[in-house]
Design a protein around this motif. Structure first.
Motif, PDB file in Angstrom:
ATOM      1  N   GLU A  48       0.845  -1.267   0.010  1.00 38.08           N
ATOM      2  CA  GLU A  48       0.082  -0.042  -0.029  1.00 38.08           C
ATOM      3  C   GLU A  48       0.795   1.205  -0.057  1.00 38.08           C
ATOM      4  OE1 GLU A  48      -3.991   1.717   0.075  1.00 38.08           O
ATOM      5  OE2 GLU A  48      -3.317  -0.379  -0.284  1.00 38.08           O
ATOM      6  N   SER A  76      -0.401  -0.117  -4.319  1.00 40.89           N
ATOM      7  CA  SER A  76      -1.835   0.016  -4.248  1.00 40.89           C
ATOM      8  C   SER A  76      -2.310   1.114  -3.393  1.00 40.89           C
ATOM      9  CB  SER A  76      -2.622  -1.154  -3.985  1.00 40.89           C
ATOM     10  OG  SER A  76      -2.120  -1.650  -2.663  1.00 40.89           O
ATOM     11  N   THR A 100      -6.106   1.977  -1.657  1.00 41.99           N
ATOM     12  CA  THR A 100      -7.523   1.744  -1.543  1.00 41.99           C
ATOM     13  C   THR A 100      -8.068   2.421  -0.614  1.00 41.99           C
ATOM     14  OG1 THR A 100      -6.748  -0.737  -1.550  1.00 41.99           O
ATOM     15  CG2 THR A 100      -8.776  -0.510  -0.735  1.00 41.99           C
ATOM     16  N   LEU A 116      -2.391  -0.564  -8.359  1.00 40.07           N
ATOM     17  CA  LEU A 116      -3.959  -0.722  -8.232  1.00 40.07           C
ATOM     18  C   LEU A 116      -4.606   0.283  -7.636  1.00 40.07           C
ATOM     19  CD1 LEU A 116      -6.323  -2.669  -8.340  1.00 40.07           C
ATOM     20  CD2 LEU A 116      -5.297  -3.680  -6.505  1.00 40.07           C
ATOM     21  N   ARG A 155      -8.061   1.149  -6.112  1.00 35.47           N
ATOM     22  CA  ARG A 155      -9.343   0.420  -5.590  1.00 35.47           C
ATOM     23  C   ARG A 155     -10.210   1.443  -4.683  1.00 35.47           C
ATOM     24  NH1 ARG A 155      -7.906  -4.747  -3.768  1.00 35.47           N
ATOM     25  NH2 ARG A 155      -8.131  -5.541  -5.646  1.00 35.47           N
ATOM     26  N   LYS A 156     -11.554   1.816  -5.394  1.00 35.98           N
ATOM     27  CA  LYS A 156     -12.259   2.793  -4.572  1.00 35.98           C
ATOM     28  C   LYS A 156     -11.705   3.945  -4.154  1.00 35.98           C
ATOM     29  CE  LYS A 156     -15.403  -1.086  -3.178  1.00 35.98           C
ATOM     30  NZ  LYS A 156     -15.974  -1.530  -1.994  1.00 35.98           N
ATOM     31  N   ARG A 188      -4.425  -0.392 -12.828  1.00 33.70           N
ATOM     32  CA  ARG A 188      -5.877  -0.866 -12.969  1.00 33.70           C
ATOM     33  C   ARG A 188      -6.439   0.025 -11.986  1.00 33.70           C
ATOM     34  NH1 ARG A 188      -8.559  -5.851 -14.166  1.00 33.70           N
ATOM     35  NH2 ARG A 188     -10.334  -6.243 -12.744  1.00 33.70           N
ATOM     36  N   PHE A 189      -7.910   0.432 -12.265  1.00 31.24           N
ATOM     37  CA  PHE A 189      -8.869   1.487 -11.663  1.00 31.24           C
ATOM     38  C   PHE A 189      -9.932   0.392 -11.357  1.00 31.24           C
ATOM     39  CE2 PHE A 189      -6.271   4.513 -13.598  1.00 31.24           C
ATOM     40  CZ  PHE A 189      -5.780   5.413 -12.853  1.00 31.24           C
ATOM     41  N   GLU A 190     -10.302   0.386 -10.452  1.00 33.63           N
ATOM     42  CA  GLU A 190     -11.615  -0.492  -9.886  1.00 33.63           C
ATOM     43  C   GLU A 190     -12.374   0.493  -8.965  1.00 33.63           C
ATOM     44  OE1 GLU A 190     -10.591  -4.418  -7.992  1.00 33.63           O
ATOM     45  OE2 GLU A 190      -9.528  -5.105  -9.610  1.00 33.63           O
ATOM     46  N   ASP A 191     -13.573   0.689  -9.423  1.00 33.09           N
ATOM     47  CA  ASP A 191     -14.598   1.202  -8.593  1.00 33.09           C
ATOM     48  C   ASP A 191     -14.202   2.572  -8.202  1.00 33.09           C
ATOM     49  OD1 ASP A 191     -16.809  -0.830  -8.594  1.00 33.09           O
ATOM     50  OD2 ASP A 191     -15.072  -2.044  -7.416  1.00 33.09           O
ATOM     51  N   CYS A 192     -13.448   3.367  -8.978  1.00 35.54           N
ATOM     52  CA  CYS A 192     -13.089   4.618  -8.683  1.00 35.54           C
ATOM     53  C   CYS A 192     -13.967   5.840  -9.022  1.00 35.54           C
ATOM     54  CB  CYS A 192     -11.827   4.819  -9.020  1.00 35.54           C
ATOM     55  SG  CYS A 192     -10.453   3.727  -8.433  1.00 35.54           S
ATOM     56  N   CYS A 231     -15.943   2.184 -13.168  1.00 36.46           N
ATOM     57  CA  CYS A 231     -15.396   3.479 -12.673  1.00 36.46           C
ATOM     58  C   CYS A 231     -16.562   4.700 -13.010  1.00 36.46           C
ATOM     59  CB  CYS A 231     -14.079   4.058 -13.278  1.00 36.46           C
ATOM     60  SG  CYS A 231     -12.643   3.029 -12.480  1.00 36.46           S
TER      61      CYS A 231
END
Length: 218
Positions: A21, A39, A41, A59, A61-62, A79-83, A103
């Motif tokens: 992180e 990452s 988060t 990464l 994430r959110k 990688r972008f997840e749920d951003c 996203c």
């Protein structure tokens, strides 16, 4: 990742099995900062203004980017997840092997960006700016793109799958070989010469003919 209709073979991000992180961006993000193999988060990145920042093997994430401009950013294996990327200014960016998954990207600014091996999957890019962007090996899947601005963009081996392109502006875009047949294109802004070589469904052809001022006899 591939799409047989457009030969859109996309190489996914190359991310390590384990990512540390990143520490909180308490000091902010500065121009020409470089972040590698980490990452982020559940964070909020607010009020940042920086140029030529590099994220590699990252990464998100959110993560929410708020009131932020990272112009000419370079994203490689990201990688972008749920951003939350709403109104994020990354104009002039260079993206290589990047995925945006689910996203919120309303009003995102990718004007003049270069995209290679990039996927937008289930994203809301309404009113997004892609003017004069250079897209090659890119896929938009089940994305909301109404009123998005793709004027002057270059599409090479790019797939638009089941996307909402209503009222989108594509004037001056090169669409040869691009399959729009399963997209919503009502009210699309486009020139006749831009459509040369594009693939459309019969019902779309009728609507486009009317858009060009032709009278279609039923």
């Amino acid at each position: 990742m591939s799409d047989s209709k457009t030969d859109c073979k996309i190489t996914p991000p190359r991310l390590p099995a384990e990512l540390q992180e990143y520490p909180a961006f308490e000091r902010g993000i500065r121009s020409e900062d470089c972040f590698t193999a980490g990452s982020v988060t559940g964070a909020a990145i607010r009020d940042q203004q920086a140029d030529h920042v590099l994220f590699r093997q990252t990464l998100f994430r959110k993560v929410a980017f708020q009131r932020t401009a990272l112009k000419a950013i370079e994203l490689t294996d990201v990688r972008f997840e749920d951003c939350d990327l709403r109104n994020l200014d990354i104009s002039g960016a260079i993206l290589h092997r990047v995925v945006f998954l689910r996203c919120q990207a309303v009003g995102i600014d990718l004007n003049g960006a270069t995209l290679r091996h990039v996927v937008f999957d289930g994203c809301d890019g309404s009113y997004g700016f892609f003017r004069f962007a250079d897209l090659e090996q890119v896929r938009f899947a089940k994305c909301l793109l109404p009123a998005a601005d793709f004027q002057g963009a270059s599409f090479v081996k790019t797939a638009l799958q089941d996307c909402d392109l209503r009222q989108a502006q594509l004037s001056g875009a090169r669409l040869k070989g691009i399959d729009l047949s399963d997209c919503q294109i009502d009210g699309i802004g486009i020139r006749l010469e831009d459509l040369k070589g594009a693939i459309v469904a019969p019902i779309q052809a009728v609507a486009l003919a009317r858009l060009m001022g032709l009278v279609v006899k039923e």
